[in-house]
Structure formats: structure tokens, C-alpha cells
Design a protein around this motif. Structure first.
Motif, PDB file in Angstrom:
ATOM      1  N   CYS A 284       0.844  -1.196   0.000  1.00 18.28           N
ATOM      2  CA  CYS A 284       0.000   0.000   0.000  1.00 18.28           C
ATOM      3  C   CYS A 284       0.874   1.239   0.000  1.00 18.28           C
ATOM      4  O   CYS A 284       1.842   1.329   0.770  1.00 18.28           O
ATOM      5  N   CYS A 292      -5.586   0.817  -1.324  1.00 14.48           N
ATOM      6  CA  CYS A 292      -5.961  -0.422  -0.622  1.00 14.48           C
ATOM      7  C   CYS A 292      -7.228  -0.190   0.206  1.00 14.48           C
ATOM      8  O   CYS A 292      -7.200  -0.325   1.440  1.00 14.48           O
ATOM      9  N   GLU A 295      -8.573  -3.035   2.698  1.00 10.15           N
ATOM     10  CA  GLU A 295      -7.837  -3.158   3.953  1.00 10.15           C
ATOM     11  C   GLU A 295      -8.172  -2.014   4.903  1.00 10.15           C
ATOM     12  O   GLU A 295      -8.299  -2.218   6.117  1.00 10.15           O
TER      13      GLU A 295
END
Length: 319
Positions: A284, A292, A295
């Protein structure tokens, strides 16, 4: 292309008027989606609400998501008057008070996260949980050459270019510069699309004074960084010195491949925040919200689920 606001929020783009740090009324663009506990999304410099494009829908399944453009950015008003140093924190407080009447979750990225930390120090009653992503709190210079260029140019020259609408005249070149810059903030350049470059640059190409207001904020930032490096009084040091006073449960997220600010800065921030947790996001880059989002979404949900509740009164002063 389609209207991003209309496609993203049930009521499209809305506006709310606040009094800015200079005492002037200013219109702030925002959108909201979902019901339940309020959650504010706070973007960074040279950005706008589009920064959160991959997180609005998923977070709105659990929260009342409020996504706004800071003054001078995106679709919000871009006043001609000079800005007060540190105006962002004052205006974030006033936006939150106008749009919400209870403590909120606040998720903030990059400069927006630094502004949010400053706001939380002075207005703890506004926050229930705090999520900060890739915070420029221990930086030594502006991270991108394009930012430094705008910071170095005389503001009057930038304003002339803005008034002449040169960004619109040279729109293809501007989009190309942004596309190159995106390579520094995502871990996989293949993620960069023509559509996202179009929307990231849209306010600067279409709206007068957008480039000037961003340049002005960057010039303020550059001066504060110089003062920080020289150990002279500055706003960044003020935030650093009061970190331990933040009692709001805080999650610090950091992209492991952030080329602008190393993850060690996040570990250092965690050490200064007694009520914080630190989580490194693998694969990331700096623009974690776009790079991302899955996440980030999972981390926010888990953090809010496990954070101990806090009880703080809500003040209406400063509205």
C-alpha cells in the motif's frame, strides 16, 4: 463523464455555509450516505472528496458517512481573500459542528490527518474514534516536486495563471503531470486510470482560483516545515507537543510502501499517542484510500467494533 456526486450520494452534492477562519461566510460542498453513527472523511492537500471514492459505499453500510471538500478544494468555495495560517483546523471544527450533533468517527488521510489531530487536541468532544492514515507529522520537506514548485512560485504569478485559466488551456499537460505524480502514491502503477486522473484534476481545470488556493496552502506548509527543521516556533511542532493529550481512541494506519512518509513515522506517532493502535498495511502506498480500500475498510470496522466507548459533552460554541 457522469456526475460523480450524483452517482455516489443519494442527494448528490449538497452545500453548507460556515464562517471561515477569517470570519467570512464560505460554502462547503459535501455528500452523505447511510444512517447510524456519523463518520467524517477528511481528505489531504490538493485533493477532494473523490479521494474516498472506494470507501463511501462500504462504510455507508454501517455509518452515516459525511464526505466534504475543504475550503479552497474540490467543489467548495475558493475565496479571494488571503488565508489565515492554520485555517484548516478551525474550519474542520465548524464543519463538524454544522453537520453533526454528536461525537463522530473521523477518518483522515495525509494533511487532512494532521489537521484532524490538531482539531482533536482542541475539541475532543467532537470525536468518538479517530483513524489517521499516513500523517505528515515528522516530515522534513514537501514530498512531491510539483508541490514544491507551487510553494516556490510567487503567489501573484500563480493567481495570474489561474485568472487566465491556463490550467484549462493546458489541461492535457496537467493531467499528464498528475498521472506521473500518481506513480509515487500507489504501490501498483497499473491501478492508475484515465478516469481517476480526470476527476482528480477536474477542480483545477474547471474552477477559477483552485490552483491559487492550493498554492497558498502549500506555501504555508513549506514555511512551517522550514521552521520545524530549524527548531523555530511552528504549528506542526505545536501538534507534536500536544499528542499525549489526545484521549480519543486512535488507529494509525500506514502504507508499507508509502514513498512520501516512511512507516517509521507512524511508529513514532504511535509512541506519542497513549490511546493509539498502529497497523501497517502491506502493498500500500501513500494514497491508501485509493490504493488499498478493502484493507482500510476492514481496519476501520474492526477498530470501531473494539474501541471502548467514551463519554464527552458536545458543545455548540464556534458554530
Amino acid at each position: 463523464m457522469k456526475d460523480w456526486w450524483r452517482a455516489t450520494f443519494p442527494q448528490g452534492r449538497q452545500t453548507v455555509t460556515i464562517t471561515d477562519a477569517n470570519g467570512h461566510p464560505v460554502k462547503i460542498a459535501y455528500g452523505e450516505k447511510g444512517t447510524g453513527k456519523p463518520l467524517f472523511l477528511v481528505h489531504g492537500v490538493a485533493s477532494w472528496s473523490y479521494n474516498w471514492r472506494y470507501l463511501v459505499d462500504t462504510l455507508a453500510q454501517h455509518f452515516r458517512v459525511i464526505c466534504f471538500d475543504a475550503k479552497g478544494h474540490g467543489f467548495s468555495e475558493k475565496p479571494l481573500h488571503p488565508e489565515t495560517l492554520g485555517h484548516q483546523a478551525v474550519e474542520l471544527e465548524r464543519i463538524m459542528r454544522r453537520l453533526c450533533d454528536q461525537p463522530a468517527v473521523v477518518v483522515a488521510q495525509s494533511l487532512g490527518a494532521l489537521v484532524t489531530l490538531a482539531t482533536a487536541q482542541n475539541n475532543p468532544e467532537l470525536f468518538s474514534e479517530l483513524v489517521v492514515i499516513n500523517v505528515p507529522i515528522f516530515l522534513k520537506k514537501l514530498p512531491f516536486w510539483g508541490m514544491q514548485l507551487l510553494a516556490d512560485l510567487p503567489l501573484d504569478l500563480v493567481r495570474i495563471a489561474d485568472d487566465m485559466r491556463l490550467t484549462k488551456l493546458f489541461a492535457p499537460l496537467m493531467r499528464q503531470i498528475v498521472a506521473v505524480g500518481r506513480r509515487e502514491v500507489v504501490s501498483d502503477p497499473a491501478q492508475i486510470t484515465a478516469e481517476e486522473v480526470y476527476w482528480i484534476t477536474y477542480p483545477y481545470i474547471e474552477f477559477p482560483n483552485a490552483l491559487t488556493k492550493t498554492a497558498e496552502d502549500l506555501q504555508h506548509a513549506a514555511r512551517e516545515i522550514q521552521f520545524l527543521v530549524k527548531n523555530q516556533p511552528n504549528l506542526i511542532r505545536n501538534v507534536q507537543d500536544k499528542l499525549s493529550a489526545i484521549a480519543t481512541p486512535t488507529l494509525i494506519l500506514w502504507g508499507a510502501q508509502d514513498q512520501w512518509f516512511p512507516f517509521q513515522d507512524g511508529e513514532k506517532l504511535h509512541a506519542h499517542l497513549p490511546s493509539s493502535k498502529f497497523q501497517l498495511i502491506p502493498n500500500c502506498g501513500h494514497d491508501a484510500a485509493a490504493n488499498c480500500p478493502d484493507e482500510i475498510y476492514s481496519a476501520i470496522l474492526e477498530f470501531c467494533r473494539t474501541s471502548p466507548p467514551i463519554s464527552l459533552g458536545t458543545s455548540k460554541e464556534g458554530v
